[in-house]
Scaffold this motif. Structure first.
Motif, PDB file in Angstrom:
ATOM      1  N   LEU A  39       7.895   2.604  -8.169  1.00 58.34           N
ATOM      2  CA  LEU A  39       8.103   3.803  -7.350  1.00 58.34           C
ATOM      3  C   LEU A  39       7.193   3.773  -6.125  1.00 58.34           C
ATOM      4  O   LEU A  39       7.616   4.111  -5.009  1.00 58.34           O
ATOM      5  CB  LEU A  39       7.832   5.053  -8.184  1.00 58.34           C
ATOM      6  CG  LEU A  39       8.123   6.401  -7.511  1.00 58.34           C
ATOM      7  CD1 LEU A  39       9.562   6.466  -7.033  1.00 58.34           C
ATOM      8  CD2 LEU A  39       7.822   7.552  -8.476  1.00 58.34           C
ATOM      9  N   ALA A  40       5.942   3.354  -6.313  1.00 65.55           N
ATOM     10  CA  ALA A  40       5.013   3.262  -5.183  1.00 65.55           C
ATOM     11  C   ALA A  40       5.474   2.212  -4.180  1.00 65.55           C
ATOM     12  O   ALA A  40       5.381   2.413  -2.962  1.00 65.55           O
ATOM     13  CB  ALA A  40       3.611   2.934  -5.690  1.00 65.55           C
ATOM     14  N   THR A  41       5.972   1.087  -4.675  1.00 63.57           N
ATOM     15  CA  THR A  41       6.462   0.024  -3.800  1.00 63.57           C
ATOM     16  C   THR A  41       7.642   0.509  -2.965  1.00 63.57           C
ATOM     17  O   THR A  41       7.716   0.257  -1.758  1.00 63.57           O
ATOM     18  CB  THR A  41       6.878  -1.198  -4.643  1.00 63.57           C
ATOM     19  OG1 THR A  41       5.720  -1.710  -5.313  1.00 63.57           O
ATOM     20  CG2 THR A  41       7.482  -2.286  -3.776  1.00 63.57           C
ATOM     21  N   TRP A  42       8.589   1.195  -3.615  1.00 67.77           N
ATOM     22  CA  TRP A  42       9.754   1.702  -2.890  1.00 67.77           C
ATOM     23  C   TRP A  42       9.355   2.798  -1.904  1.00 67.77           C
ATOM     24  O   TRP A  42       9.892   2.885  -0.790  1.00 67.77           O
ATOM     25  CB  TRP A  42      10.773   2.268  -3.891  1.00 67.77           C
ATOM     26  CG  TRP A  42      11.806   3.090  -3.197  1.00 67.77           C
ATOM     27  CD1 TRP A  42      12.960   2.651  -2.614  1.00 67.77           C
ATOM     28  CD2 TRP A  42      11.732   4.493  -2.947  1.00 67.77           C
ATOM     29  NE1 TRP A  42      13.610   3.693  -2.026  1.00 67.77           N
ATOM     30  CE2 TRP A  42      12.885   4.849  -2.220  1.00 67.77           C
ATOM     31  CE3 TRP A  42      10.816   5.492  -3.276  1.00 67.77           C
ATOM     32  CZ2 TRP A  42      13.137   6.158  -1.811  1.00 67.77           C
ATOM     33  CZ3 TRP A  42      11.058   6.791  -2.873  1.00 67.77           C
ATOM     34  CH2 TRP A  42      12.214   7.109  -2.153  1.00 67.77           C
ATOM     35  N   ALA A  43       8.423   3.662  -2.317  1.00 67.98           N
ATOM     36  CA  ALA A  43       8.124   4.859  -1.534  1.00 67.98           C
ATOM     37  C   ALA A  43       7.433   4.554  -0.209  1.00 67.98           C
ATOM     38  O   ALA A  43       7.616   5.290   0.767  1.00 67.98           O
ATOM     39  CB  ALA A  43       7.255   5.821  -2.356  1.00 67.98           C
ATOM     40  N   LEU A  44       6.630   3.499  -0.143  1.00 68.85           N
ATOM     41  CA  LEU A  44       5.833   3.263   1.061  1.00 68.85           C
ATOM     42  C   LEU A  44       6.688   3.115   2.321  1.00 68.85           C
ATOM     43  O   LEU A  44       6.451   3.827   3.311  1.00 68.85           O
ATOM     44  CB  LEU A  44       4.929   2.046   0.866  1.00 68.85           C
ATOM     45  CG  LEU A  44       4.006   1.728   2.047  1.00 68.85           C
ATOM     46  CD1 LEU A  44       3.102   2.911   2.369  1.00 68.85           C
ATOM     47  CD2 LEU A  44       3.171   0.477   1.758  1.00 68.85           C
TER      48      LEU A  44
END
Length: 435
Positions: A39-44
């Motif tokens: 989720l963090a990877t996608w969100a950035l």
């Protein structure tokens, strides 16, 4: 005197194999951490895109930051593969997550102040992301027994696809109440979850999850140890063939999705609905594919997986001729189903077949080539479309997507993604792979 039905340890092993992996606390901790990192990877990039919308960043700045993140990713992947095989995989996940988590507030601090500071932080965030990939892949093999790894890998990819489907709406909703800087700090908190929640695994040749030190290991350079991982990969012809096919499909098919689909949606259909519908259909198809492969055990798993990978060719093919938008969306749904029919058996086979002490390095080679060459495809396809036309380039991408997995299927060991005899574990070190 009656013969006992089974010793206690055998009964426990059978009970563990029958129990769903979703009830395993160790796996749930790993799944939670991997989901948070995904989720963090996608969100950035999405949150940075919001900064462009509110004019905190320019489009040029966004491109620079995403490029810096990609450089960090590609630099960290091979290094992390070596470290995760040399030391504790859990430790690599911890430090990679902490590094990416620390980069997020630095990105927030650099907003509207210093693009150079933000680019440095983006590179660190990319390095954390890249370091987590092979470590999580290897840690799954430590936490989950062999009989349930396909189910575990399917659960992992389900989480990634679900966040991709739900994430944009959630981020847009949060953006109403929170600033871009606050959203970046939230990404840092997700990385802290990814770093701290997973538990320690165990693998052969380790003590409490950490490798036993040896003089040879202490003296070996990173290059030497990574080369050992390359040699291990070469021992598995099915892996080399599958990786070649995967790299070709990502470099062409994914490029068609990233560059040509928006152009076709705008120029041929005059609406963004086709773009949004195709991407949503792809994610929904991937979710369906992950659910299917969690239970399905095809007779020839490798051939079935390669057929699923080849199905991505329907995505660029649907853009070659003017068809109804529903046909485009259906083609992308089929591509989504197929990519997970490949991904899950592919990861499971690597965890089963590759020597445990080299699994992270082989996984890093996988990510380095398949994802590392994707930017090359993205950079080439737009000029190619200008030179040869969209239809010719898309038709070429479709041919590559169909042909590369078909060529890989000609390698005998790809039938089961296993060195013959099919279903056996990795051959002992020193054995002749051609025997």
């Amino acid at each position: 005197m009656p013969t006992p039905s089974a010793p206690p340890d055998t009964v426990e092993e059978r009970a563990a194999k029958q129990r769903t992996v979703l009830l395993d606390i160790a796996f749930l901790r790993l799944w939670t951490g991997a989901t948070a990192s995904g989720l963090a990877t996608w969100a950035l990039p999405f949150v940075l895109g919001l900064a462009v919308l509110d004019r905190t960043l320019t489009a040029t700045d966004l491109g620079l930051l995403l490029a810096a993140r990609t450089v960090g990713f590609l630099t960290a992947v091979p290094l992390a593969g070596v470290l995760a095989d040399r030391h504790s995989r859990r430790g690599v996940v911890l430090w990679a997550g902490l590094a990416a988590g620390a980069a997020a507030p630095v990105l927030a601090a650099g907003l509207d102040r210093s693009v150079l500071l933000m680019a440095t932080a983006a590179a660190v965030a990319g390095a954390g992301q890249g370091a987590c990939r092979p470590a999580y892949q290897a840690l799954t093999a430590e936490v989950v027994d062999a009989g349930r790894r396909q189910q575990a890998n399917a659960a992992m990819t389900l989480a990634v696809r679900a966040t991709t489907l739900v994430g944009p709406s959630l981020a847009a909703l949060l953006a109403v109440f929170l600033s871009t800087g606050a959203l970046l700090v939230g990404i840092g908190l997700l990385w802290l979850v990814a770093a701290c929640v997973p538990g320690r695994g165990a693998r052969p040749g380790t003590v409490n999850g950490a490798s036993r030190p040896s003089a040879a290991t202490d003296r070996a350079s990173f290059l030497t140890e990574f080369t050992e991982g390359v040699r291990e990969a070469r021992r598995h012809p099915w892996f080399l063939a599958g990786l070649g096919a995967l790299t070709a499909v990502i470099a062409t098919g994914y490029s068609a999705t990233g560059v040509a689909l928006p152009m076709v949606s705008r120029d041929e259909y005059g609406t963004e609905v086709v773009l949004a519908g195709a991407m949503t259909a792809y994610t929904a198809g991937a979710l369906a594919g992950a659910l299917l492969i969690a239970r399905w055990r095809p007779r020839s798993p490798g051939r079935a997986a390669l057929a699923g990978l080849a199905a991505y060719g329907f995505a660029p093919l649907s853009l070659v001729f003017p068809v109804h938008p529903v046909v485009v969306m259906a083609a992308y749904a089929v591509a989504g189903i197929g990519i997970e029919l490949f991904n899950v058996p592919w990861f499971t086979a690597a965890q089963r077949e590759v020597a445990p002490d080299k699994l992270a390095r082989v996984s890093s080679l996988d990510f380095l080539l398949s994802y590392g060459l994707a930017p090359v495809g993205l950079a080439v396809i737009a000029p190619a479309i200008d030179a040869f036309g969209a239809r010719a380039v898309l038709a070429g991408c479709a041919v590559v997507c169909f042909a590369a997995p078909a060529a890989a299927a000609l390698v005998p060991s790809t039938r089961a993604f296993s060195h013959p005899p099919a279903g056996t574990v990795t051959a002992p070190r020193g054995a002749d792979p051609s025997a």
